[in-house]
Design an enzyme around this catalytic site. Structure first.
Site, PDB file in Angstrom:
ATOM      1  N   GLU A 449       0.814  -1.222   0.000  1.00 38.46           N
ATOM      2  CA  GLU A 449       0.000   0.000   0.000  1.00 38.46           C
ATOM      3  C   GLU A 449       0.846   1.269   0.000  1.00 38.46           C
ATOM      4  O   GLU A 449       0.665   2.135   0.835  1.00 38.46           O
ATOM      5  CB  GLU A 449      -0.921   0.003   1.229  1.00 38.46           C
ATOM      6  CG  GLU A 449      -1.980  -1.079   1.220  1.00 38.46           C
ATOM      7  CD  GLU A 449      -3.109  -0.803   0.228  1.00 38.46           C
ATOM      8  OE1 GLU A 449      -3.036   0.203  -0.505  1.00 38.46           O
ATOM      9  OE2 GLU A 449      -4.057  -1.602   0.203  1.00 38.46           O
ATOM     10  N   GLU A 531      -4.022 -10.596  -0.473  1.00 35.85           N
ATOM     11  CA  GLU A 531      -4.932 -10.570   0.678  1.00 35.85           C
ATOM     12  C   GLU A 531      -6.313 -10.939   0.156  1.00 35.85           C
ATOM     13  O   GLU A 531      -6.727 -10.468  -0.896  1.00 35.85           O
ATOM     14  CB  GLU A 531      -4.990  -9.170   1.308  1.00 35.85           C
ATOM     15  CG  GLU A 531      -3.674  -8.762   1.939  1.00 35.85           C
ATOM     16  CD  GLU A 531      -3.667  -7.324   2.479  1.00 35.85           C
ATOM     17  OE1 GLU A 531      -4.731  -6.797   2.827  1.00 35.85           O
ATOM     18  OE2 GLU A 531      -2.560  -6.753   2.527  1.00 35.85           O
TER      19      GLU A 531
END
Ligand code: IPT
Length: 989
Positions: A449, A531
């Site tokens: 991220e 994820e």
């Protein structure tokens, strides 16, 4: 060192940029490094962590410690040898200082007064003002002395000081002199202290700052914790010793290829098991090598023998390759059945001991997990040793996340701010160099991220050049400009399917962060879900649906469940519940979003992990009409190491027959069938267990099971006539007051459950908890419409619905006498518009609080829901009321027992309780509080048992899904308002 040639960042002689803080002392103190973009000064180039014969001194233990709220309040001269620290307290190294004595500290009552833990997911808890940090910069000053043992560092030798992890920025002094400064919390830093070391007593002083320019690079979704949280040691480096080793151990078609680069003095490379001796840099082909894999983690012990130092290194031969858009390990497709693992312990935070790391590895292995992504930083080095030894593939991720820039549209994010580039590169170099020799590491990951830009592309380029043997992963490179594998998080099922087919276009679910842009390159690469299925609270649901897609499409290399453990903090002393975001009075926080693991904070497996074990089964047992089929999905070998056993139980749960099942060898990817071992009616279970112990499980450990329900349908008791008053008495609202002489309450229609995190948050909340509360399903009113005493029984009709709407149910309750008991036939008819979904449809019954045991025939022993039940097998189970509750850290619906044909609820003594039979399988739960009380609680210890137990007999419940971070559950798992009927028979026990 060999590494020096490729080293581009980090080490420079210390010239610290100026930021002098006026401390009110005589001299201004130079804290420039705290806000320096590339703050590692005087740090040595990184190298592999080596198990060496050279001496070392462990500097862990109690250090002297002083905490200051700001730089200005730090201690002048704390580094000098004769500084008097006798009135400082002690603090263990390693530890996270915010967690010191945490059980006694609350925001209101904090005897220490140091900063408390703080949790944010995305947000920086300080202004985005690069590279600056607030003046209120909590700082810990550490001191200890030590005496190097005799012979430690002879004349020509060097001595290094090693820090395995310090959060977030530190300056280190030896005997009053600055040694250097460093950042990169989860990265190792070594300093050469040869010239500062003295014989006898040496004084080491370390100043650690909570905030630094590096904090901008460490915005992972976790608690903000600080301090020397991993070990410190002093290493003797013999002159001409072995400074670094880079093992290249490949495998193809049974032949291993070995080449070992050695930096330092002259050395010989040996592999005693194979009688091999070779020179550094030489390449040898070794036939008959067993490859390393997660299933069969075959290791060989390598020795690098120098004149004054021997290094021992466990190695594994294996190859990771990408061919035609598919990821392979050792020429077989590599499918990750993975989890994302943060390092966590509820008492010590990110400081873990080996026993805790081993506990994680064993739990993972026993639950059929084969891979770990070290989200979002390199783990403690011992963890990787354990993964090598026990067998887990690893994606080793760099310590990097800048998610907080998303809030300002990624403006100025470090990936695009060249002032940060050296730090980014240094982080990746420290990751790769430390861990490069681990066979378990399949991929390198650049971080998480952190948007995209040249700073991250440069990390990828360096990594590929340094270690071409491992593909590079980074989810944030959405167009796959510099990564080798296309990676996404929380894609919807339909989008995963589209990606699996390499489609060019698809309107999938978007996380809001990641717009799908399927470039030609991204479509050509293997795909993985770094994820998926967010394990927050009760869930995740739909694991099976995800696994089916992973198995269906060759290009999908599996995925990593988010996440392994709930980061709950140990409770105030004597209380059972764990603390989460907001419990420490944080100015900004993200609540219980940090409680999203497959294991509870104390590592108790959650029902989600139990379900994952079944879905990740390495072999699949399917029982058909005439045969049992065994498919070897991904086990090495032919399953000859497994024992297959079967049982047949009748509808009462009593065993009728049992035996062993002879299953012929079944090679990886193959399936075999054997005839059914019995033609009897009942529930047939075939279970596969380890025939011999492995290092991660005992003999008899169950790998998986298959089941078939071959019971013959029973005939429901037909009732006729009104139940005698001594059997059942009713009040004026048509509800029972007494049944078989025991005071009871209800049943009433129940449409509510305490929302789970997936109902309350994210994409699905508007359809779920928000709508349920808006309509008022938690506050139904009940009105008796009619009561009739007919020839076939007693019939009540009720209108059940919330205030301020005309929606609800028209419900009829028909009670009749049956031999030895009563029968209840309930039918419900939807009235008006109840919204899109209902949490549950069922009956709520108040029973005596002595009724604290449930025996049932249905799925068990654990909880099960419509989209998470495969791990629970049909049979007869018994549990006490405590066992029937799952103590999710944030209280929410839990404990549902599914597909129940009959149950006994009572006090465990014969003659005291009820036997309930259902015409069709139902859901049952028993708890000492109501769903509304459960919904009102924020921590487990808010839940206080009342003087009734609440028994739910339900038709159905809504999906679990994992919408707290992901797509809504599939429509097929929604519980939509619907008409229903239930047929139940009650008898006294
Ligand atoms: C994703 C993060 O990578 C991870 O660290 C964690 O925060 C997870 O979500 C949720 O628990 S980012 C999310 C915005 C998709």
């Amino acid at each position: 060192m060999a590494t020096a040639g490729v080293w581009q960042g980090g080490w420079r002689p210390a010239t610290i940029p100026q930021r002098c803080v006026d401390t009110g002392r005589e001299s201004m103190t130079d804290f420039g490094y705290v806000e320096d973009f590339t703050a590692s000064q005087g740090v040595l180039p990184p190298r592999a962590r080596l198990d060496t014969s050279a001496p070392s001194l462990d500097l862990d233990g109690d250090w002297r410690f002083r905490w200051s709220p700001s730089l200005a309040a730090t201690t002048e001269g704390f580094e000098s040898v004769d500084f008097d620290d006798s009135d400082w307290r002690t603090l263990p190294v390693p530890s996270c200082w915010q967690l010191t004595d945490i059980a006694e500290r609350t925001p209101d009552q904090d005897p220490l007064g140091w900063d408390l833990p703080a949790y944010t997911n995305v947000l920086y808890p300080f202004p985005i003002d690069v590279p600056h940090v607030p003046d209120a910069n909590p700082t810990g000053e550490y001191r200890r002395d030590f005496t190097p043992p005799q012979g430690f560092g002879d004349d020509q030798d060097r001595v290094l000081l090693r820090f395995d992890g310090v959060d977030s920025s530190f300056a280190c002094y030896l005997n009053g002199q600055l040694v250097g400064t460093a950042t990169g919390s989860r990265l190792v830093h070594e300093f050469d202290v040869t010239d500062l070391l003295v014989p006898g007593r040496n004084v080491l002083a370390v100043r650690v700052h909570k905030w630094s320019a590096a904090s901008y690079l460490e915005d992972q979704d976790m608690w903000w914790l600080s301090g020397i949280f991993r070990s410190v040691s002093l290493l003797a480096r013999p002159a001409g010793g072995i400074d670094d080793v880079f093992v290249h151990a490949d495998w193809a078609d049974g032949v291993g290829t070995l080449r070992v680069e050695v930096s330092g003095g002259s050395a010989t490379v040996r592999l005693p098991e194979l009688d091999l001796e070779m020179a550094p840099g030489e390449t040898r082909e070794l036939p008959g090598i067993e490859p390393w894999s997660a299933e069969s983690p075959r290791r060989y012990l390598l020795e690098v023998v120098g004149e004054r130092e021997t290094v021992r290194q466990w190695i594994g031969f294996r190859s990771i390759a990408i061919r035609d858009g598919v990821l392979y390990a050792n020429d077989r497709p590599l499918i990750f059945r993975g989890v994302n693992r943060h390092e966590w312990h509820p008492e010590t935070g990110r400081t873990l001991d080996r026993a805790t790391m081993l506990a994680d590895v064993l739990l993972m292995k026993r639950h059929n997990i084969n891979a770990v992504r070290t989200s979002h930083y390199p783990p403690h080095p011992d963890f990787l040793d354990l993964c090598d030894e026990y067998g887990l593939w690893v994606i080793d991720e760099c310590d990097l996340e800048t998610h907080g820039f998303e809030v300002i549209g990624w403006q100025g994010t470090p990936a695009t701010d060249e002032r940060f580039f050296p730090a980014l590169l240094e982080r990746m170099q420290r990751t790769v160099e430390r861990d490069k020799n681990h066979p378990c590491i399949a991929l390198w990951s650049l971080g998480n991220e952190s948007h995209t830009g040249p700073g991250i592309a440069a990390m990828a380029a360096w990594t590929k050049e340094r270690d071409p043997s491992r593909p590079v992963h980074y989810e944030g490179d959405y167009e796959c400009e510099y990564v080798d594998i296309y990676s996404r998080m929380y894609s919807s099922l339909s989008e995963i399917d589209a990606i699996g087919q390499r489609l060019a276009e698809h309107d999938g679910y978007q996380t809001g962060v990641v717009p799908p842009r399927y470039t030609e390159r991204s479509r050509s690469l293997p795909f993985m879900l770094c994820e998926y299925v967010h394990a927050m609270g009760n869930g995740p649901g739909e694991l099976r649906e995800h696994q089916e897609l992973i198995e269906r499409h060759d290009r999908i290399a599996g995925g990593f469940v988010w996440e392994w453990i709930d980061h709950g903090i140990t409770p105030v002393q004597g209380r059972r519940s764990f603390r989460y975001g907001g419990d420490f009075g944080e100015e900004l926080h993200d609540d219980n979003f940090v409680i999203d693991g497959l294991v509870l904070p104390d590592r108790t497996p959650s029902p989600g992990l139990i379900e994952l074990k079944k879905v990740f089964e390495p072999i699949r047992i399917t029982i058909g009409a005439d045969v049992v089929e065994v498919e070897n999905l991904h086990r090495d070998g032919d399953c000859g190491d497994l024992r297959f056993a079967w049982t047949l139980v009748d509808g009462a749960g009593d065993e009728l027959e049992a035996g062993e099942l002879d299953v012929p060898p079944v090679a990886t990817g193959e399936r075999v069938t054997v005839p059914l071992p019995t033609t009897g009616a009942g529930v047939l279970t075939v279970s596969a267990t380890l025939a011999e112990a492995r290092n991660w499980a005992e003999t008899g450990h169950e790998i998986t099971f298959g089941q078939a329900d071959r019971r013959e349908p029973g005939t429901p008791d037909a009732g006729a006539g009104r139940p005698a008053p001594e059997v059942a008495s009713f009040d004026g609202r048509g509800r029972l007051t007494e049944l078989f002489g025991v005071a009871v309450e209800g049943p009433v229609l129940d449409l509510y459950r305490a929302p789970i995190d997936n109902d309350r948050r994210g994409s699905h909340a508007a359809d779920a908890a928000t709508a349920w509360h808006r309509i008022g399903l938690h506050r139904l009113h009940h009105r008796l419409v009619s009561a009739a005493d007919t020839a076939t029984g007693l019939e009540f009709v009720t209108q059940d619905g919330p205030a301020a709407t005309n929606a609800g149910y028209r419900t009829s309750w028909r009670w009749t006498a049956v031999p030895g008991g009563v029968r209840l036939d309930v039918t419900g008819e939807v009235v008006g518009d109840l919204g899109a979904t209902l949490p549950r449809i069922g009956l709520r019954f108040g029973v005596p609080d002595e009724w604290d045991r449930l025996t049932w025939f249905g799925r068990g022993p654990g909880e099960a829901y419509v989209d998470s039940h495969e791990s629970q097998r049909l049979g007869r189970w018994t549990a006490g009321i405590d066992e029937l509750q799952t103590p999710y850290v944030f209280p929410q619906e839990n404990g549902n027992r599914a597909e129940v044909s009959w149950c006994l609820v009572g006090g465990g003594e014969a003659g005291h309780g009820l036997r309930i039979e259902s015409d069709t399988p139902i859901n049952v739960s028993l708890r000492p509080w109501t769903a509304e009380q459960l919904a009102a609680a924020t921590h487990v210890d808010d839940l206080v048992a009342g003087d009734r137990h609440w028994l739910n007999l339900d038709l159905a419940q809504h999906a679990l899904g994992s919408a707290a971070c992901g797509a809504p559950p599939s429509r097929e798992h929604w519980l939509t308002p619907r008409d229903f009927s239930l047929g139940l028979t009650f008898r006294p026990l």
